[in-house]
Structure formats: structure tokens, C-alpha cells
Design a protein around this motif. Sequence first.
Motif, PDB file in Angstrom:
ATOM      1  N   MET A 196       3.567  10.171   2.871  1.00 24.39           N
ATOM      2  CA  MET A 196       3.784   8.405   2.402  1.00 24.39           C
ATOM      3  C   MET A 196       4.529   7.634   3.242  1.00 24.39           C
ATOM      4  O   MET A 196       4.088   6.378   3.478  1.00 24.39           O
ATOM      5  CB  MET A 196       4.393   8.704   1.091  1.00 24.39           C
ATOM      6  CG  MET A 196       4.855   7.263   0.420  1.00 24.39           C
ATOM      7  SD  MET A 196       3.101   6.751   0.048  1.00 24.39           S
ATOM      8  CE  MET A 196       3.834   5.708  -1.472  1.00 24.39           C
ATOM      9  N   ARG A 197       5.525   8.174   4.146  1.00 26.68           N
ATOM     10  CA  ARG A 197       6.179   7.058   5.035  1.00 26.68           C
ATOM     11  C   ARG A 197       5.409   6.773   6.208  1.00 26.68           C
ATOM     12  O   ARG A 197       5.201   5.922   6.859  1.00 26.68           O
ATOM     13  CB  ARG A 197       7.264   7.974   5.562  1.00 26.68           C
ATOM     14  CG  ARG A 197       8.486   7.881   4.565  1.00 26.68           C
ATOM     15  CD  ARG A 197       9.780   8.507   5.169  1.00 26.68           C
ATOM     16  NE  ARG A 197      10.876   8.701   4.196  1.00 26.68           N
ATOM     17  CZ  ARG A 197      12.125   9.115   4.306  1.00 26.68           C
ATOM     18  NH1 ARG A 197      12.321   9.472   5.457  1.00 26.68           N
ATOM     19  NH2 ARG A 197      12.829   9.170   3.368  1.00 26.68           N
ATOM     20  N   LYS A 198       4.482   7.804   6.701  1.00 24.78           N
ATOM     21  CA  LYS A 198       3.567   7.593   8.009  1.00 24.78           C
ATOM     22  C   LYS A 198       2.387   6.636   7.434  1.00 24.78           C
ATOM     23  O   LYS A 198       2.187   5.421   8.199  1.00 24.78           O
ATOM     24  CB  LYS A 198       2.844   8.630   8.436  1.00 24.78           C
ATOM     25  CG  LYS A 198       3.840   9.884   8.972  1.00 24.78           C
ATOM     26  CD  LYS A 198       3.043  11.143   9.591  1.00 24.78           C
ATOM     27  CE  LYS A 198       4.021  11.779  10.371  1.00 24.78           C
ATOM     28  NZ  LYS A 198       3.078  13.031  10.714  1.00 24.78           N
ATOM     29  N   THR A 199       2.004   6.595   6.273  1.00 27.98           N
ATOM     30  CA  THR A 199       1.191   5.688   5.541  1.00 27.98           C
ATOM     31  C   THR A 199       1.663   4.282   5.730  1.00 27.98           C
ATOM     32  O   THR A 199       1.249   3.427   6.063  1.00 27.98           O
ATOM     33  CB  THR A 199       0.573   5.839   4.292  1.00 27.98           C
ATOM     34  OG1 THR A 199       0.190   7.360   4.228  1.00 27.98           O
ATOM     35  CG2 THR A 199      -0.486   5.194   3.693  1.00 27.98           C
ATOM     36  N   MET A 200       2.972   4.032   5.058  1.00 28.96           N
ATOM     37  CA  MET A 200       3.602   2.885   5.183  1.00 28.96           C
ATOM     38  C   MET A 200       3.789   2.248   6.384  1.00 28.96           C
ATOM     39  O   MET A 200       3.550   1.017   6.617  1.00 28.96           O
ATOM     40  CB  MET A 200       4.911   2.918   4.308  1.00 28.96           C
ATOM     41  CG  MET A 200       4.500   3.041   2.962  1.00 28.96           C
ATOM     42  SD  MET A 200       3.628   1.799   2.233  1.00 28.96           S
ATOM     43  CE  MET A 200       4.928   0.548   2.093  1.00 28.96           C
ATOM     44  N   ALA A 201       4.264   3.109   7.258  1.00 31.38           N
ATOM     45  CA  ALA A 201       4.499   2.452   8.784  1.00 31.38           C
ATOM     46  C   ALA A 201       3.103   2.424   9.385  1.00 31.38           C
ATOM     47  O   ALA A 201       3.067   1.212  10.118  1.00 31.38           O
ATOM     48  CB  ALA A 201       5.152   3.925   9.631  1.00 31.38           C
ATOM     49  N   THR A 202       2.129   2.824   9.226  1.00 35.17           N
ATOM     50  CA  THR A 202       0.945   2.307   9.581  1.00 35.17           C
ATOM     51  C   THR A 202       0.502   1.012   8.846  1.00 35.17           C
ATOM     52  O   THR A 202      -0.149   0.223   9.794  1.00 35.17           O
ATOM     53  CB  THR A 202      -0.186   3.560   9.447  1.00 35.17           C
ATOM     54  OG1 THR A 202       0.301   4.935   9.629  1.00 35.17           O
ATOM     55  CG2 THR A 202      -1.629   3.211   9.918  1.00 35.17           C
ATOM     56  N   VAL A 203       0.550   0.952   7.703  1.00 36.91           N
ATOM     57  CA  VAL A 203      -0.043  -0.441   6.982  1.00 36.91           C
ATOM     58  C   VAL A 203       1.111  -1.391   7.786  1.00 36.91           C
ATOM     59  O   VAL A 203       0.617  -2.452   8.013  1.00 36.91           O
ATOM     60  CB  VAL A 203       0.350  -0.310   5.640  1.00 36.91           C
ATOM     61  CG1 VAL A 203       0.223  -1.474   4.931  1.00 36.91           C
ATOM     62  CG2 VAL A 203      -0.682   0.865   5.133  1.00 36.91           C
TER      63      VAL A 203
END
Length: 146
Positions: free
Chosen positions: A1-8
Motif C-alpha cells: 500500500m505504501r509503495k502504491t501511494m508513493a508511486t501515485v
Amino acid sequence: MRKTMATVVVLGLVWIGYTAWPLYDLFVLVRAIETCNVQTVTRHVYFDAVRVSLTNQVVAAYVRRTGIQISPLARNVAAAAIADPVVKGLISEGLMDSQRLRVCIVGAGPAGLALAHILQQAKISFVVLERQQHSSRCVGCLAAHT
């Protein structure tokens, strides 16, 4: 989830930078024109592309006004042989010196008169050409606000 938010977030920042960069360049160009910074203007303006575009517009306007039908090859020949030398004398890096620069504004509408006002403030010589003898009501409005 953190990687997805960081990517966004990273993609959002890249998108903002991608959208803001042309606006920043436009701001730099406008400031360079206002301050008569010739080096910055020549670095941001592709005079060859402006010359080609204006040459093609001149030939297209001539063809449209005369109503003649010519092939694309003949248009290119006319642009290269007739219109390009004329436009080359009007648009070049060497003419950016405000002492030698002379501007011809075609049309005394609101945009033409606003440009004339800006050029007058910058002490750049210009001439305004208008097809009609009588100007529109908007001209009086512009003159009252300048």
C-alpha cells in the motif's frame, strides 16, 4: 500500500512539473521581452521555425485571396523563392536590437492596439495597418483605458 501511494505521489509530482514547465518558460520569455534581454529571447525563440511558419501563412493567404489553384509543389516553390527572402529580412536574430527593430501591426483591433501600446511603452518603433478607414467602437474604449 505504501509503495502504491508513493508511486501515485511521485507520478503526481512529475505530472505537475511536466505541466508547469512550459508555463515557466513562457514566463521567462515574457520577462526577457519586457526587459529587452536579447540573449534570452534568442535562446527561447526558434526564429527559423517562425520564418517558415510565416512564409507558409503568407503564401496560403495569397492563394486564398487570389482564388488560384496551385499544387503543393508550386506552393513550396513560391514560398522558398518569393516569400522566404522577404520574411527572412523581417524575422531574424539580428533584428532583436530595439534600436533597429521596426514592427508592422496588421489590424487595429483590440489586440493590435494593445500590442501598439506595449511597443510604445518599450520605445520600439511600429506602424499599424488597418483595412477600414473608420475604427470600431472598441478602439475608443481601449484609448480611454490606456
